[in-house]
Design a protein around this motif. Structure first.
Motif, PDB file in Angstrom:
ATOM      1  N   LEU A  13      46.553   9.139 -38.789  1.00  0.00           N
ATOM      2  CA  LEU A  13      47.372  10.303 -39.109  1.00  0.00           C
ATOM      3  C   LEU A  13      46.506  11.417 -39.696  1.00  0.00           C
ATOM      4  O   LEU A  13      46.633  12.587 -39.327  1.00  0.00           O
ATOM      5  N   LEU A  14      45.626  11.045 -40.592  1.00  0.00           N
ATOM      6  CA  LEU A  14      44.826  12.044 -41.300  1.00  0.00           C
ATOM      7  C   LEU A  14      43.937  12.848 -40.366  1.00  0.00           C
ATOM      8  O   LEU A  14      43.666  14.024 -40.618  1.00  0.00           O
ATOM      9  N   GLU A  15      43.471  12.236 -39.271  1.00  0.00           N
ATOM     10  CA  GLU A  15      42.568  12.964 -38.386  1.00  0.00           C
ATOM     11  C   GLU A  15      43.266  14.124 -37.679  1.00  0.00           C
ATOM     12  O   GLU A  15      42.603  15.013 -37.147  1.00  0.00           O
ATOM     13  N   HIS A  16      44.575  14.156 -37.684  1.00  0.00           N
ATOM     14  CA  HIS A  16      45.326  15.241 -37.040  1.00  0.00           C
ATOM     15  C   HIS A  16      45.813  16.285 -38.056  1.00  0.00           C
ATOM     16  O   HIS A  16      46.443  17.270 -37.668  1.00  0.00           O
ATOM     17  N   ARG A  17      45.525  16.062 -39.323  1.00  0.00           N
ATOM     18  CA  ARG A  17      46.147  16.893 -40.359  1.00  0.00           C
ATOM     19  C   ARG A  17      45.749  18.363 -40.242  1.00  0.00           C
ATOM     20  O   ARG A  17      46.596  19.247 -40.365  1.00  0.00           O
ATOM     21  N   ARG A  18      44.473  18.638 -40.002  1.00  0.00           N
ATOM     22  CA  ARG A  18      44.033  20.027 -39.984  1.00  0.00           C
ATOM     23  C   ARG A  18      44.643  20.791 -38.808  1.00  0.00           C
ATOM     24  O   ARG A  18      45.098  21.920 -38.962  1.00  0.00           O
ATOM     25  N   GLU A  19      44.653  20.201 -37.623  1.00  0.00           N
ATOM     26  CA  GLU A  19      45.216  20.916 -36.479  1.00  0.00           C
ATOM     27  C   GLU A  19      46.722  21.097 -36.646  1.00  0.00           C
ATOM     28  O   GLU A  19      47.277  22.132 -36.245  1.00  0.00           O
ATOM     29  N   LEU A  20      47.401  20.128 -37.254  1.00  0.00           N
ATOM     30  CA  LEU A  20      48.825  20.278 -37.512  1.00  0.00           C
ATOM     31  C   LEU A  20      49.084  21.391 -38.529  1.00  0.00           C
ATOM     32  O   LEU A  20      50.072  22.129 -38.421  1.00  0.00           O
ATOM     33  N   THR A  21      48.197  21.532 -39.499  1.00  0.00           N
ATOM     34  CA  THR A  21      48.336  22.620 -40.473  1.00  0.00           C
ATOM     35  C   THR A  21      48.230  23.963 -39.782  1.00  0.00           C
ATOM     36  O   THR A  21      48.991  24.895 -40.076  1.00  0.00           O
ATOM     37  N   GLY A  22      47.283  24.084 -38.832  1.00  0.00           N
ATOM     38  CA  GLY A  22      47.171  25.322 -38.077  1.00  0.00           C
ATOM     39  C   GLY A  22      48.419  25.624 -37.271  1.00  0.00           C
ATOM     40  O   GLY A  22      48.885  26.764 -37.218  1.00  0.00           O
ATOM     41  N   VAL A  43      54.692  12.038 -43.991  1.00  0.00           N
ATOM     42  CA  VAL A  43      55.579  11.038 -44.594  1.00  0.00           C
ATOM     43  C   VAL A  43      56.483  10.427 -43.525  1.00  0.00           C
ATOM     44  O   VAL A  43      56.645   9.198 -43.447  1.00  0.00           O
ATOM     45  N   ARG A  44      57.077  11.286 -42.683  1.00  0.00           N
ATOM     46  CA  ARG A  44      57.950  10.766 -41.627  1.00  0.00           C
ATOM     47  C   ARG A  44      57.162   9.894 -40.657  1.00  0.00           C
ATOM     48  O   ARG A  44      57.655   8.853 -40.206  1.00  0.00           O
ATOM     49  N   ALA A  45      55.949  10.326 -40.334  1.00  0.00           N
ATOM     50  CA  ALA A  45      55.132   9.562 -39.393  1.00  0.00           C
ATOM     51  C   ALA A  45      54.724   8.219 -39.991  1.00  0.00           C
ATOM     52  O   ALA A  45      54.739   7.189 -39.306  1.00  0.00           O
ATOM     53  N   TRP A  46      54.366   8.230 -41.259  1.00  0.00           N
ATOM     54  CA  TRP A  46      53.971   6.980 -41.922  1.00  0.00           C
ATOM     55  C   TRP A  46      55.086   5.953 -41.873  1.00  0.00           C
ATOM     56  O   TRP A  46      54.861   4.763 -41.634  1.00  0.00           O
ATOM     57  N   ARG A  47      56.315   6.458 -42.057  1.00  0.00           N
ATOM     58  CA  ARG A  47      57.461   5.546 -42.074  1.00  0.00           C
ATOM     59  C   ARG A  47      57.731   4.932 -40.704  1.00  0.00           C
ATOM     60  O   ARG A  47      58.289   3.841 -40.607  1.00  0.00           O
ATOM     61  N   ARG A  59      49.455  11.645 -31.099  1.00  0.00           N
ATOM     62  CA  ARG A  59      49.312  13.090 -31.297  1.00  0.00           C
ATOM     63  C   ARG A  59      50.572  13.831 -30.836  1.00  0.00           C
ATOM     64  O   ARG A  59      51.067  14.711 -31.538  1.00  0.00           O
ATOM     65  N   SER A  60      51.075  13.485 -29.680  1.00  0.00           N
ATOM     66  CA  SER A  60      52.285  14.129 -29.171  1.00  0.00           C
ATOM     67  C   SER A  60      53.465  13.880 -30.099  1.00  0.00           C
ATOM     68  O   SER A  60      54.266  14.780 -30.367  1.00  0.00           O
ATOM     69  N   TRP A  61      53.544  12.656 -30.582  1.00  0.00           N
ATOM     70  CA  TRP A  61      54.621  12.303 -31.503  1.00  0.00           C
ATOM     71  C   TRP A  61      54.530  13.102 -32.802  1.00  0.00           C
ATOM     72  O   TRP A  61      55.538  13.589 -33.330  1.00  0.00           O
TER      73      TRP A  61
END
Length: 329
Positions: A13-22, A43-47, A59-61
């Motif tokens: 999850l963390l590896e996508h955090r920066r692009e999701l922030t953009g 949080v939703r993804a972790w669950r 990534r799509s999810w």
């Protein structure tokens, strides 16, 4: 929102955090709202992470979750803007022009390049990402209905296929194509000005900008501006047009900026600086993040985001104070 799951996030999850922030920043027009949206997405993804396998599907999810979070945030909310979007005529460079101001939630906010663009990104990819976080582009995006905004970003910036976007938004390909056509037409009207990448000439210009500002040599400063340059100063509604009026302001109501310390940064894919103003007890405190539009070797626009007790610098991860003689980090 529970904090526990975020502390235990899966590295996938963390590896996508920066692009999701953009992505969320472009959708919401605020780096701070974007951070909140990504936090909620994580949080939703972790669950629900146990239901997914494979990086592509994940990534799509994540983008599906992030889009829904952003659409929820945008529901019933007024669009963010820049001062020139609210008033067709420039204001006078006098102190009374400061009478009108709006809360921080009214304005498009800055984002540091490092928050949304990976350091190791491919140069061509990095150029596209910088172009798509320009202030003018992000402000223009806010004119689009939220779902059109998502379609444009997914199709034009992220280069998703229409079928993929349709699946993400639970709609048809025809609906996606129609939304994209309407969004393109709106953006062509609002954001038609071509911007150039930061080249060595712009870097030299930025150095001269910093030097002139710190010396408060307004004659030298004006030489760096186009004659019809504009300046915005959120949270105030006022904006000015013309290098002469900008100079008048800096020598008049803005004279408290004399003896500031100014440092170059990268924000919104554009040349930018941070400014710390002097205080009587010594040292310097946060004052503004200036994002510059550079066209044909001169500054065509200055958007000065003021830190007037709103914690702008702190939220951007910038030093909260500079002691006398303290070096910039």
């Amino acid at each position: 929102m529970a904090i526990g799951p975020v502390d235990q996030l899966d590295p996938r999850l963390l590896e996508h955090r920066r692009e999701l922030t953009g992505y969320c920043y472009r959708m919401l027009g605020s780096s701070f709202d974007a951070e909140d949206a990504v936090q909620e997405t994580m949080v939703r993804a972790w669950r629900g992470l146990g239901d997914f396998e494979g990086r592509s599907a994940l990534r799509s999810w994540l983008y599906r979750i992030a889009t829904n979070v952003c659409l929820d945030q945008l529901s019933g909310r007024q669009r963010r803007a820049l001062p020139m979007d609210l008033s067709g005529d420039p204001w006078q460079p006098v102190e009374s022009s400061l009478a009108a101001r709006r809360p921080g939630t009214a304005w498009v906010e800055p984002v540091l390049d490092r928050q949304v663009i990976a350091d190791d990104a491919d140069p061509a990819e990095r150029a596209v990402e910088r172009e798509s976080i320009r202030l003018a582009f992000v402000a223009a995006l806010q004119h689009l209905p939220p779902r059109q905004r998502a379609v444009l970003l997914l199709r034009e910036v992220l280069r998703w296929k229409a079928e993929e976007v349709a699946q993400l938004l639970d709609t048809t390909v025809a609906s996606v194509n129609s939304a994209l056509q309407r969004a393109r037409a709106t953006m062509a009207e609002l954001d038609g000005k071509e911007e150039r990448p930061l080249d060595p000439d712009a870097r030299e210009l930025l150095e001269r900008y910093v030097d002139a500002f710190e010396r408060y040599d307004i004659d030298a400063f004006v030489q760096l501006l186009h004659d019809d340059a504009t300046q915005h100063m959120p949270p105030y509604e006022m904006w000015m047009r013309g290098s002469a009026d900008i100079a008048t302001w800096m020598l008049g109501p803005g004279a408290g900026c004399r003896n500031s310390r100014v440092f170059p940064i990268e924000a919104n894919g554009q040349p930018a600086v941070v400014q710390y103003r002097p205080v009587n007890e010594g040292g310097h405190v946060p004052w503004a993040v200036h994002v510059l539009d550079v066209v044909d070797g001169k500054v065509a626009g200055i958007t000065s985001f003021l830190d007037e007790g709103n914690g702008l610098f702190e939220r951007l991860g910038l030093p909260a104070r500079l002691a006398p003689g303290e070096a910039w980090v």
